[in-house]
Scaffold this motif. Structure first.
Motif, mmCIF file in Angstrom:
data_model
loop_
_atom_site.group_PDB
_atom_site.id
_atom_site.type_symbol
_atom_site.label_atom_id
_atom_site.label_comp_id
_atom_site.label_asym_id
_atom_site.label_seq_id
_atom_site.Cartn_x
_atom_site.Cartn_y
_atom_site.Cartn_z
ATOM 1 N N ILE A 329 0.838 -1.203 0.000
ATOM 2 C CA ILE A 329 0.000 0.000 0.000
ATOM 3 C C ILE A 329 0.875 1.256 0.000
ATOM 4 O O ILE A 329 0.533 2.269 -0.626
ATOM 5 N N LYS A 330 2.018 1.209 0.707
ATOM 6 C CA LYS A 330 2.946 2.342 0.676
ATOM 7 C C LYS A 330 3.433 2.611 -0.743
ATOM 8 O O LYS A 330 3.516 3.762 -1.184
ATOM 9 N N GLU A 331 3.759 1.535 -1.464
ATOM 10 C CA GLU A 331 4.214 1.701 -2.848
ATOM 11 C C GLU A 331 3.095 2.259 -3.723
ATOM 12 O O GLU A 331 3.335 3.116 -4.587
ATOM 13 N N ALA A 332 1.871 1.774 -3.482
ATOM 14 C CA ALA A 332 0.735 2.323 -4.236
ATOM 15 C C ALA A 332 0.533 3.795 -3.909
ATOM 16 O O ALA A 332 0.152 4.585 -4.781
ATOM 17 N N SER A 333 0.798 4.185 -2.672
ATOM 18 C CA SER A 333 0.670 5.593 -2.284
ATOM 19 C C SER A 333 1.658 6.460 -3.046
ATOM 20 O O SER A 333 1.340 7.588 -3.441
ATOM 21 N N ARG A 334 2.861 5.949 -3.252
ATOM 22 C CA ARG A 334 3.843 6.711 -4.038
ATOM 23 C C ARG A 334 3.364 6.888 -5.476
ATOM 24 O O ARG A 334 3.525 7.964 -6.068
ATOM 25 N N ALA A 335 2.799 5.823 -6.023
ATOM 26 C CA ALA A 335 2.292 5.919 -7.403
ATOM 27 C C ALA A 335 1.169 6.943 -7.496
ATOM 28 O O ALA A 335 1.140 7.774 -8.417
ATOM 29 N N ILE A 336 0.236 6.904 -6.546
ATOM 30 C CA ILE A 336 -0.875 7.861 -6.558
ATOM 31 C C ILE A 336 -0.359 9.272 -6.327
ATOM 32 O O ILE A 336 -0.911 10.252 -6.853
ATOM 33 N N GLY A 337 0.727 9.401 -5.545
ATOM 34 C CA GLY A 337 1.319 10.720 -5.344
ATOM 35 C C GLY A 337 1.816 11.344 -6.627
ATOM 36 O O GLY A 337 1.806 12.575 -6.775
ATOM 37 N N HIS A 338 2.248 10.523 -7.584
ATOM 38 C CA HIS A 338 2.683 11.030 -8.887
ATOM 39 C C HIS A 338 1.523 11.167 -9.870
ATOM 40 O O HIS A 338 1.688 11.771 -10.939
ATOM 41 N N VAL A 339 0.382 10.557 -9.548
ATOM 42 C CA VAL A 339 -0.806 10.637 -10.425
ATOM 43 C C VAL A 339 -1.988 11.089 -9.558
ATOM 44 O O VAL A 339 -2.974 10.371 -9.394
ATOM 45 N N MET A 340 -1.887 12.277 -8.994
ATOM 46 C CA MET A 340 -2.902 12.762 -8.061
ATOM 47 C C MET A 340 -4.265 12.938 -8.719
ATOM 48 O O MET A 340 -5.301 12.842 -8.060
ATOM 49 N N SER A 341 -4.283 13.209 -10.022
ATOM 50 C CA SER A 341 -5.568 13.386 -10.706
ATOM 51 C C SER A 341 -6.403 12.115 -10.693
ATOM 52 O O SER A 341 -7.623 12.160 -10.903
ATOM 53 N N SER A 342 -5.771 10.952 -10.425
ATOM 54 C CA SER A 342 -6.520 9.693 -10.377
ATOM 55 C C SER A 342 -7.520 9.676 -9.224
ATOM 56 O O SER A 342 -8.521 8.958 -9.288
ATOM 57 N N LEU A 343 -7.273 10.458 -8.166
ATOM 58 C CA LEU A 343 -8.196 10.487 -7.030
ATOM 59 C C LEU A 343 -9.536 11.120 -7.401
ATOM 60 O O LEU A 343 -10.549 10.841 -6.752
ATOM 61 N N ALA A 460 8.156 3.833 -16.083
ATOM 62 C CA ALA A 460 9.012 5.010 -16.273
ATOM 63 C C ALA A 460 10.373 4.751 -15.630
ATOM 64 O O ALA A 460 10.456 4.453 -14.436
ATOM 65 N N PHE A 461 11.450 4.860 -16.410
ATOM 66 C CA PHE A 461 12.785 4.579 -15.881
ATOM 67 C C PHE A 461 13.194 5.642 -14.867
ATOM 68 O O PHE A 461 13.779 5.336 -13.830
ATOM 69 N N VAL A 462 12.871 6.893 -15.148
ATOM 70 C CA VAL A 462 13.121 8.003 -14.221
ATOM 71 C C VAL A 462 11.775 8.611 -13.878
ATOM 72 O O VAL A 462 11.124 9.204 -14.734
ATOM 73 N N LYS A 463 11.363 8.435 -12.650
ATOM 74 C CA LYS A 463 10.046 8.918 -12.217
ATOM 75 C C LYS A 463 10.207 10.293 -11.572
ATOM 76 O O LYS A 463 11.079 10.483 -10.720
ATOM 77 N N PRO A 464 9.385 11.266 -11.908
ATOM 78 C CA PRO A 464 8.286 11.231 -12.887
ATOM 79 C C PRO A 464 8.665 11.812 -14.243
ATOM 80 O O PRO A 464 7.784 12.144 -15.022
ATOM 81 N N ASP A 465 9.958 11.972 -14.520
ATOM 82 C CA ASP A 465 10.367 12.651 -15.757
ATOM 83 C C ASP A 465 9.919 11.907 -17.001
ATOM 84 O O ASP A 465 9.567 12.539 -18.012
ATOM 85 N N ASP A 466 9.949 10.564 -16.944
ATOM 86 C CA ASP A 466 9.579 9.773 -18.123
ATOM 87 C C ASP A 466 8.085 9.493 -18.207
ATOM 88 O O ASP A 466 7.650 8.729 -19.078
ATOM 89 N N MET A 467 7.313 10.082 -17.329
ATOM 90 C CA MET A 467 5.852 9.895 -17.359
ATOM 91 C C MET A 467 5.196 10.964 -18.231
ATOM 92 O O MET A 467 5.741 12.065 -18.386
ATOM 93 N N PRO A 468 4.011 10.681 -18.798
ATOM 94 C CA PRO A 468 3.284 11.720 -19.536
ATOM 95 C C PRO A 468 2.907 12.871 -18.614
ATOM 96 O O PRO A 468 2.795 12.713 -17.392
ATOM 97 N N ALA A 469 2.715 14.036 -19.194
ATOM 98 C CA ALA A 469 2.366 15.206 -18.385
ATOM 99 C C ALA A 469 1.026 15.018 -17.697
ATOM 100 O O ALA A 469 0.854 15.401 -16.533
#
Length: 703
Positions: A329-343, A460-469
């Protein structure tokens, strides 16, 4: 970490030794992913998938719109709301003819006798308003009697007095022929109608309660939304602490529920009528009646105690797995932290589902009220036109009236003989089926969108640089542009299973009075099998959408790849993924419990500080249940983001293990934390040698 919990070589040897060849095939089926240096996450150069199903879905939607337009042009919801006379005409409108069932301004509010009406002119003036036009005191042959209004209908005012049935404070009445009949004879005549009318009266009271408490209900739902959002934000930063807080608070909330039920049970001891059993009480439209007997609170207390014990036992047996699930769940929290619009994406899903439900409900009402009034010839003497269709507007000058002078053209029932009316039941079935299909499509769209967003984070190899905007919008665009057919295909399969379950429930309802045990056993088995099938299809669809979001393949290929990937990692699925789902479910229960307890004390008036503020309602359980159900849906919407994130990360992790080996040339894309959570230790040379000396696993050709 997970590798230390199991001796994987021994597990494999046991599986090969004791499992069936088919099971071994499932566990080792499918080709593991090969290393691909060009793979950088969700594939952008993809094509449209399942085009045939996309075309079928569009055609079905257009036909659904046509059904709605046809229903809106033929239906009349006033038939549900307003009463009609014996000609099927709405009360309050000027109509020609003399109906048998009259439309009156108000129901009779006093009991009268025919003798009194004939002797006293003032009494007759009151009396004749409930008779046909032009009536005189010599034509009257029956008393109107005391009645009461029920949803704009007049029914005999039956009551109980000294253990006997009365009407108008009298145990007897004149039936118009000089015979005094007992009031209890009216009971059978109005029993079925009373059940329907009481149900409609309850519906009207519930609607009135909603009009008085809607703003408080809305406030409760806003509180539930803010509480859910607060929990999600706290999980982002304090995942470990919040999970343990959720576990402890769920146990405390259920424990308080047990305590409250016991206090209510003890308080009713010795109260008049509190020892009546639920079986003796039977069905009551007023649910508050059930809260006045001790057996209700005893049942609540037992149910909550069982739930409490089950949750505690599960937590005890899964205590080690919970530590691993917390890390996940901690790891999922990090992912959601980079994709806050998903909330906030669940709000979009709620909006689409609300539109689907509203369209289905309105269309269903108009379809059910699109029957036309059918008039037939009624007569007392022999007539060749008896029970034939007729038109009341010109019946007096028609040949039917000339042939049968004493005949009348009266309303018979609502129906119709046109092609539209003949296939009305088919249109209702189509309305229900398309409701399931559209609702499942909206849910599937949300799952694929979130899967695409979170998979772009993982790969994404470098998070969040390699992620879509804007990962959520990018995933939503890919889903609608390329995979509408795939979404329609998966939701169609699920809708077919669900509509079969609805038909089985309908058949079961029709066979309630049947005593054929074999038939009922077979029906019960079918219901159980299709329930399991629905759960399996939902699970398979969910993982198939994740694979579609990553690789952009069609539904069947993605479902096969997801299924075999899960089979190759079955133990991880069992001990990690499902434990995480259980913890998230406890979070939903906690939010529902907190908001539900506050709603109970507010609307029931148990707290003196809120006595003047709380609205006065017929049934205080109406807003409470609405707030509880709404809170669960809101909490489910927010926590479903976490659940989808966990499932996506889990499948991506399994793919990562097969694609890469952790070397400098083929590095893992997983974080070090996720590596520690799910990593399966390499087998030591001794174990490998021991396995080689034993029986080799059967080859695919041998299977």
């Amino acid at each position: 970490m997970c590798g230390k919990c199991f001796d994987w070589p021994l597990v494999r040897k046991a599986l090969y030794k004791w499992c069936s060849p088919f099971t071994i095939y499932l566990l080792s089926a499918g080709e593991p992913r090969k290393y691909d240096p060009t793979f950088k996450g969700p594939i952008h150069s993809r094509g449209c998938t399942d085009i045939a199903c996309c075309v079928l879905f569009i055609v079905a939607i257009l036909a659904y719109v046509a059904v709605g337009i046809l229903a809106w042009s033929q239906g009349d919801p006033r038939k549900v709301i307003y009463p009609t006379d014996s000609r099927g005409q709405f009360c309050g409108h000027n109509h020609s003819g003399i109906p048998l069932v009259m439309c009156v301004a108000k129901c009779p509010d006093k009991f009268m006798t025919l003798v009194k009406a004939r002797l006293i002119p003032s009494e007759f003036e009151y009396y004749k308003q409930f008779c046909k036009e032009g009536v005189t005191n010599q034509m009257v042959s029956q008393d109107p009697g005391l009645t009461r209004p029920v949803t704009r209908r007049c029914f005999p005012a039956l009551a109980g007095k000294d253990g006997s049935i009365t009407v108008g404070n009298s145990s007897g009445f004149d039936d118009g022929t000089g015979t005094i009949r007992e009031a209890k004879d009216l009971v059978d005549g109005v029993k079925n109608a009373t059940v329907v009318m009481e149900a409609r009266q309850v519906v009207m009271k519930v609607f009135e309660d909603y009009t008085h408490s809607w703003y408080w209900i809305l406030l409760g739902l806003v509180i539930a939304m803010l509480t859910s959002l607060l929990f999600i934000v706290l999980l982002r930063f304090l995942a470990g602490i919040m999970v343990w807080v959720m576990i402890v608070m769920v146990i405390l909330v259920i424990g308080y529920g047990i305590f409250h039920c016991y206090m209510e049970y003890a308080a009713l001891k010795g109260a008049a009528g509190s020892n009546v059993t639920l079986q003796d009480l039977g069905f009551q439209t007023d649910i508050t009646v059930y809260l006045q007997i001790r057996q209700t609170w005893l049942a609540f207390m037992i149910i909550l105690a069982i739930v409490e014990v089950v949750i505690i036992l599960i937590l005890i047996f899964l205590r080690k797995r919970i530590l691993i699930a917390i890390a996940l769940i901690k790891e999922a929290s990090r992912a959601i932290g980079h994709v806050m619009s998903s909330l906030f994406y669940p709000l979009f899903t709620f909006l689409l589902l609300a539109m689907v439900i509203a369209y289905w409900a309105v269309t269903a009402v108009f379809l059910s009220t699109s029957n036309e009034p059918v008039y037939k010839v009624f007569n007392e003497t022999e007539c060749m036109h008896s029970r034939m269709n007729c038109e009341p507007a010109n019946f007096s000058t028609s040949a039917m009236k000339a042939d049968c002078q004493d005949s009348e053209c009266l309303f018979a029932f609502y129906g119709g003989e046109t092609a539209y009316h003949k296939y009305l039941i088919g249109l209702q079935f189509y309305n229900v089926f398309l409701f399931f299909w559209c609702a499942n499509f909206v849910t599937a769209l949300g799952q694929m969108t979130l899967a695409g967003a979170f998979s772009s984070y993982y790969w994404a190899f470098v998070k969040p640089d390699d992620m879509p905007a804007f990962p959520v919008f990018a995933a939503l665009g890919r889903s609608l542009r390329y995979h509408t057919g795939t979404l329609a295909f998966g939701s169609l399969i699920l809708s077919i299973v669900q509509i079969i379950r609805v038909l089985l429930e309908y058949i079961d309802h029709k066979l309630k009075g049947a005593h054929n045990k074999c038939t009922r056993f077979l029906l019960c088995c079918l219901k159980c099998c299709f329930w399991c099938l629905e759960k399996f299809v939902k699970f398979l669809n969910r993982n198939a959408y994740i694979m579609v979001a990553i690789y952009g393949k069609n539904f069947c290929t993605s479902a096969k790849d997801a299924f075999f990937l899960l089979m190759r990692n079955m133990i991880r699925v069992a001990v990690l993924d499902k434990v995480t789902d259980f913890l998230l479910f406890l979070g939903k229960l906690l939010i529902v419990g907190i908001v539900g307890i506050f709603a109970f004390f507010f609307f029931s008036g148990r707290v003196k500080a809120f006595e003047d503020t709380a609205p006065h309602l017929h049934y205080y359980w109406v807003p409470i249940l609405t707030v509880v159900v709404g809170s669960y849906l809101i909490a489910h919407g927010f926590f479903s983001v976490y659940a989808m994130c966990v499932d996506t990360l889990f499948l991506c992790f399994c793919e990562d293990l097969e694609r890469n080996d952790g070397s400098a040339e083929r590095p893992y894309l997983m974080s070090s934390t996720l590596h520690d959570i799910l990593w399966e230790d390499k087998e030591p040379p001794e174990s490998q040698g021991a396995e080689e000396e034993g029986d080799p696993p059967p080859s695919e050709a041998q299977i």
